[in-house]
Design a protein around this motif. Structure first.
Motif, short mmCIF file in Angstrom:
data_model
loop_
_atom_site.label_atom_id
_atom_site.label_comp_id
_atom_site.label_asym_id
_atom_site.label_seq_id
_atom_site.Cartn_x
_atom_site.Cartn_y
_atom_site.Cartn_z
N SER A 71 49.03 37.91 43.61
CA SER A 71 48.35 37.27 42.86
C SER A 71 49.05 35.91 42.88
N ALA A 231 43.16 31.80 42.21
CA ALA A 231 43.35 33.08 42.45
C ALA A 231 44.82 33.62 41.34
N ILE A 234 42.85 33.30 37.81
CA ILE A 234 42.04 34.81 37.52
C ILE A 234 42.12 35.72 37.55
N GLY A 235 43.58 36.45 37.99
CA GLY A 235 44.50 36.67 38.22
C GLY A 235 45.52 37.37 36.61
N ILE A 285 42.15 43.01 39.85
CA ILE A 285 43.33 41.95 40.21
C ILE A 285 43.34 41.72 42.38
N CYS A 289 40.75 38.53 43.84
CA CYS A 289 41.82 38.00 43.89
C CYS A 289 41.95 37.92 45.32
#
Length: 444
Positions: A71, A231, A234-235, A285, A289
């Motif tokens: 990610s 992404a 967020i991951g 994830i 993502c």
């Protein structure tokens, strides 16, 4: 009674450990399988059981971390680490090891710190500080950082072994984390005034005079200049929440589900909890993502992690087979010595770990032996730092980081053992073992 068969079988085990330790990784696992084949087929020994629970935890953690790398989360974390290192160049001898260690603690594998080591050497040289000090301490502390990481394979092995004695992940972390950071400070102090200052070092001056060294210009790498993707951020957040979930549920008996089986209450084992949470985190994830499927297992973390699994599988199977067969012999001859003088067991752990280049394998083998010899689980958690002697014989990180130091102050030595990493390594293990012992008496 110890007979000729015992000594022949012990020679087989030691030979396989020596050969496997030389090749490491898959070679270590293959040597273990070779040894098991000889013991079972040649000596008619009953094969032991591989540590399946530990292997499954490691596999689940590797899968989750590999997805995080896919990610872009790992590159994002490395960029943050570089920014921190460049922010305080004058105290790089302390900031370098601490930043590298925190990075490893969060991700769970010392391999990822390899991307940060060149920055440590560069920042130190640019600040006119002898790079050997920061580089040697960073490599040692990051390499042993797995003992304080809830996501590491070594921690997975420790939890898998100690959960049978009522210790949770949080229990072990409550000892290993403060122990680790006390040892980090001690290791940093041990090298903070080491050697002459950079501008007075004869090797460095020779390199400058002969044109082998030119002034370093601090430039930001692509990881710092490029804005991390949404992404990636967020991951990292989802990954952190997965770790928090494992620690929270695993440390509370009320949160873990239980069932009545054959009239007995059975509670969800902590190893199973970690396995399912990590795999679930990996899926979240992937979905959130939008990680491409070709990146699930193509990263360096997955490859290095899978190699580690093979090593743990083969060697732990070999030593488990030998020890299970001769358990009564070991208990009879060594239990009193180990119980009355735990320091002897610490020395044995350290010596063993110096030829097995994997703290996870050392933990998987030595902790069950300590328990079988009658040592208190509380004591074993406390002296865990003694299992981290893989720095004695220089490995990939030490060799690579010696090359990163273009000033020439970081050395491998001419006699194998007289390298730059020995002092901070020994200081870490000794201080960590002593601190861990006392902390375990308080926390457990």
């Amino acid at each position: 009674m110890v007979d000729l068969q015992f000594w022949l079988q012990l020679i087989v085990v030691l030979f396989c450990l020596a050969v496997g330790g030389r090749f490491g990784g898959v070679g270590l696992g293959a040597a273990g399988g070779f040894g098991v084949s000889i013991l079972v087929l040649g000596f008619d020994m009953q094969p032991g059981s591989p540590p399946v629970s530990v292997l499954l935890i490691i596999t689940a953690v590797i899968a989750c971390t590999s997805v995080l790398q896919g990610s872009g989360g790992l590159d994002y974390l490395v960029g943050l680490a570089e920014k921190l290192l460049r922010k305080w160049p004058r105290v790089i001898n302390f900031v370098g090891p601490i930043v590298c260690s925190i990075f490893v603690i969060f991700v769970g594998t010392a391999y990822v710190a390899f991307a940060v080591y060149p920055v440590v050497a560069e920042v130190a040289a640019s600040a006119k500080i002898r790079p050997e000090r920061a580089v040697s301490a960073s490599v040692i502390c990051a390499g042993i950082g797995v003992m304080a990481s809830p996501m590491s394979a070594a921690m997975a092995a420790m939890v898998g072994i100690m959960s049978a004695y009522g210790y949770t992940l949080l229990d072990i972390l409550s000892v290993s984390v403060p122990t680790f950071f006390i040892a980090v400070i001690c290791a940093c102090l041990s090298v903070n005034w080491r050697g002459s200052e950079l501008e007075k070092d004869p090797v460095f001056l020779h390199r400058v005079q002969t044109g082998q060294y030119t002034e370093l210009h601090v430039t930001h790498t692509d990881r710092i200049n490029v804005e991390p993707s949404k992404a990636a951020k967020i991951g990292v957040l989802i990954f952190a929440l997965g770790i928090l979930t494992s620690i929270t549920i695993g440390s509370s008996e009320t949160l873990r589900p239980s069932w009545e089986v054959a009239g007995k209450i059975s509670q969800l084992p902590i190893p199973s909890l970690i396995q399912m949470v990590m795999l679930a985190t990996a899926l979240i994830i992937i979905v959130v993502c939008k990680v491409p499927s070709d990146k699930f297992a193509s990263g360096s973390v997955f490859r290095s992690g899978l190699i580690g699994v093979v090593g743990v599988f083969g060697i732990s199977w070999l030593t488990g087979t030998f020890f299970d067969t001769h358990k009564d012999v070991f208990v009879h001859y060594f239990s009193d010595i180990a119980s009355s003088s735990p320091i002897i067991f610490c020395v044995v752990c350290f010596c063993f770990s110096t030829v097995i280049f994997s703290p996870t394998v050392s933990t998987t083998i030595l902790m069950p032996i300590g328990l079988a010899l009658g040592l208190n689980p509380q004591l074993l958690v406390g002296i865990w730092a003694s299992c981290y002697g893989d720095f004695v014989i220089p490995g990939g990180a030490q060799i690579g980081c010696t090359a990163f130091d273009r000033t020439g102050t970081t050395k491998l030595g001419s006699f194998v053992f007289n390298h730059s990493y020995m002092r901070p390594g020994l200081c870490f293990v000794v201080s960590g073992t002593i601190a861990g012992y006392f902390i375990s008496q308080i926390m457990l």
